[in-house]
Write a protein that holds these residues in place. Structure first.
Motif, mmCIF file in Angstrom:
data_model
loop_
_atom_site.group_PDB
_atom_site.id
_atom_site.type_symbol
_atom_site.label_atom_id
_atom_site.label_comp_id
_atom_site.label_asym_id
_atom_site.label_seq_id
_atom_site.Cartn_x
_atom_site.Cartn_y
_atom_site.Cartn_z
ATOM 1 N N PRO A 59 0.702 -1.030 -0.108
ATOM 2 C CA PRO A 59 0.064 0.029 0.048
ATOM 3 C C PRO A 59 0.954 1.249 0.034
ATOM 4 C CG PRO A 59 -0.978 -1.591 1.742
ATOM 5 C CD PRO A 59 0.321 -1.989 1.172
ATOM 6 N N LEU A 60 2.107 1.209 0.602
ATOM 7 C CA LEU A 60 2.793 2.451 0.581
ATOM 8 C C LEU A 60 3.541 2.762 -0.868
ATOM 9 C CD1 LEU A 60 4.896 2.093 3.937
ATOM 10 C CD2 LEU A 60 3.124 3.973 3.323
ATOM 11 N N VAL A 61 3.791 1.721 -1.398
ATOM 12 C CA VAL A 61 4.534 1.887 -2.808
ATOM 13 C C VAL A 61 3.259 2.259 -3.575
ATOM 14 C CG1 VAL A 61 5.576 0.654 -4.700
ATOM 15 C CG2 VAL A 61 6.323 0.284 -2.550
ATOM 16 N N LEU A 62 2.083 1.936 -3.439
ATOM 17 C CA LEU A 62 0.874 2.339 -4.445
ATOM 18 C C LEU A 62 0.676 3.650 -4.152
ATOM 19 C CD1 LEU A 62 -1.705 1.550 -5.995
ATOM 20 C CD2 LEU A 62 -2.729 0.846 -3.921
ATOM 21 N N HIS A 63 0.692 4.031 -2.935
ATOM 22 C CA HIS A 63 0.387 5.440 -2.811
ATOM 23 C C HIS A 63 1.462 6.549 -3.252
ATOM 24 C CE1 HIS A 63 -1.346 8.715 -0.471
ATOM 25 N NE2 HIS A 63 -0.196 9.051 -0.174
ATOM 26 N N TRP A 64 2.704 5.825 -3.092
ATOM 27 C CA TRP A 64 3.840 6.578 -3.623
ATOM 28 C C TRP A 64 3.714 6.675 -5.295
ATOM 29 C CZ3 TRP A 64 7.865 5.266 -6.778
ATOM 30 C CH2 TRP A 64 8.974 6.158 -6.802
ATOM 31 N N LEU A 65 3.409 5.732 -5.966
ATOM 32 C CA LEU A 65 3.030 5.750 -7.212
ATOM 33 C C LEU A 65 2.122 6.620 -7.555
ATOM 34 C CD1 LEU A 65 3.354 2.010 -8.348
ATOM 35 C CD2 LEU A 65 4.828 3.728 -8.988
ATOM 36 N N VAL A 66 1.126 6.783 -7.299
ATOM 37 C CA VAL A 66 -0.032 7.649 -7.300
ATOM 38 C C VAL A 66 0.406 9.088 -7.117
ATOM 39 C CG1 VAL A 66 -2.476 8.529 -6.465
ATOM 40 C CG2 VAL A 66 -1.996 6.005 -6.831
ATOM 41 N N GLY A 67 1.252 9.137 -5.947
ATOM 42 C CA GLY A 67 1.687 10.458 -5.517
ATOM 43 C C GLY A 67 2.590 11.118 -6.927
ATOM 44 N N ARG A 68 3.207 10.299 -7.533
ATOM 45 C CA ARG A 68 4.176 10.519 -8.806
ATOM 46 C C ARG A 68 3.279 11.116 -9.832
ATOM 47 N NH1 ARG A 68 6.343 9.812 -4.731
ATOM 48 N NH2 ARG A 68 6.509 12.155 -4.868
ATOM 49 N N LEU A 69 2.025 10.565 -9.977
ATOM 50 C CA LEU A 69 1.422 11.049 -11.225
ATOM 51 C C LEU A 69 1.302 12.419 -11.173
ATOM 52 C CD1 LEU A 69 -1.606 8.343 -11.153
ATOM 53 C CD2 LEU A 69 0.324 8.384 -12.807
ATOM 54 N N PRO A 70 0.998 12.868 -12.632
ATOM 55 C CA PRO A 70 0.834 14.339 -12.988
ATOM 56 C C PRO A 70 -0.684 14.884 -12.072
ATOM 57 C CG PRO A 70 1.460 13.326 -14.865
ATOM 58 C CD PRO A 70 1.229 12.129 -14.059
ATOM 59 N N PRO A 71 -0.713 16.038 -11.982
ATOM 60 C CA PRO A 71 -1.949 16.468 -11.290
ATOM 61 C C PRO A 71 -3.281 16.509 -12.031
ATOM 62 C CG PRO A 71 -0.495 18.325 -11.088
ATOM 63 C CD PRO A 71 0.189 17.038 -11.899
ATOM 64 N N ARG A 72 -3.227 16.134 -13.350
ATOM 65 C CA ARG A 72 -4.482 15.928 -14.106
ATOM 66 C C ARG A 72 -5.287 14.693 -13.651
ATOM 67 N NH1 ARG A 72 -0.629 15.725 -18.126
ATOM 68 N NH2 ARG A 72 -0.630 13.632 -18.907
ATOM 69 N N PHE A 73 -4.244 13.648 -13.316
ATOM 70 C CA PHE A 73 -4.924 12.380 -12.896
ATOM 71 C C PHE A 73 -5.542 12.395 -11.389
ATOM 72 C CE2 PHE A 73 -1.751 11.294 -15.990
ATOM 73 C CZ PHE A 73 -2.664 10.582 -16.887
ATOM 74 N N HIS A 74 -5.313 13.387 -10.785
ATOM 75 C CA HIS A 74 -5.933 13.290 -9.597
ATOM 76 C C HIS A 74 -7.334 14.190 -9.219
ATOM 77 C CE1 HIS A 74 -2.129 11.826 -7.179
ATOM 78 N NE2 HIS A 74 -1.696 12.489 -8.218
ATOM 79 N N ALA A 75 -7.565 14.992 -10.358
ATOM 80 C CA ALA A 75 -8.771 15.323 -10.468
ATOM 81 C C ALA A 75 -9.993 14.504 -10.422
ATOM 82 C CB ALA A 75 -8.854 16.389 -11.431
ATOM 83 N N ALA A 76 -11.055 14.902 -9.949
ATOM 84 C CA ALA A 76 -12.375 14.173 -9.882
ATOM 85 C C ALA A 76 -12.849 14.112 -11.275
ATOM 86 C CB ALA A 76 -13.378 14.495 -8.897
ATOM 87 N N PRO A 77 -13.522 13.022 -12.050
ATOM 88 C CA PRO A 77 -13.942 12.882 -13.168
ATOM 89 C C PRO A 77 -15.190 13.557 -13.206
ATOM 90 C CG PRO A 77 -13.966 10.733 -12.196
ATOM 91 C CD PRO A 77 -13.293 11.825 -11.268
#
Length: 82
Positions: free
Chosen positions: A64-82
């Motif tokens: 889970p820590l590595v999963l969260h780290w991977l998501v944190g490295r994504l560009p901000p446009r992927f974090h926005a709600a659809p």
């Protein structure tokens, strides 16, 4: 044990959703697919069964820590709600 699994699911659910949407996007970073595949292979590795206490730490903490780290490295446009 069930309570721990429910807690992990609640914590990781949003990260898994973001990762799934990012993997399906044609604008995903080039490193995302190999990194996700490596995390999946690591999570299913047979070394988890060799030493059970280390396997539990591996599955419930490191993945889970590595999963969260991977998501944190994504560009901000992927974090926005659809």
């Amino acid at each position: 044990m069930r309570r721990l699994l429910v807690l992990l699911w609640r914590v990781s659910r949003s990260d898994l959703r973001i990762l799934w949407l990012a993997l399906r996007s044609p604008a995903r970073p080039g490193w995302l697919l190999p990194a996700t595949l490596m995390l999946g292979v690591y999570a299913l590795s047979p070394f988890n069964f060799a030493i059970p206490p280390l396997g539990l730490v591996d599955d419930f903490v490191l993945v889970p820590l590595v999963l969260h780290w991977l998501v944190g490295r994504l560009p901000p446009r992927f974090h926005a709600a659809p």
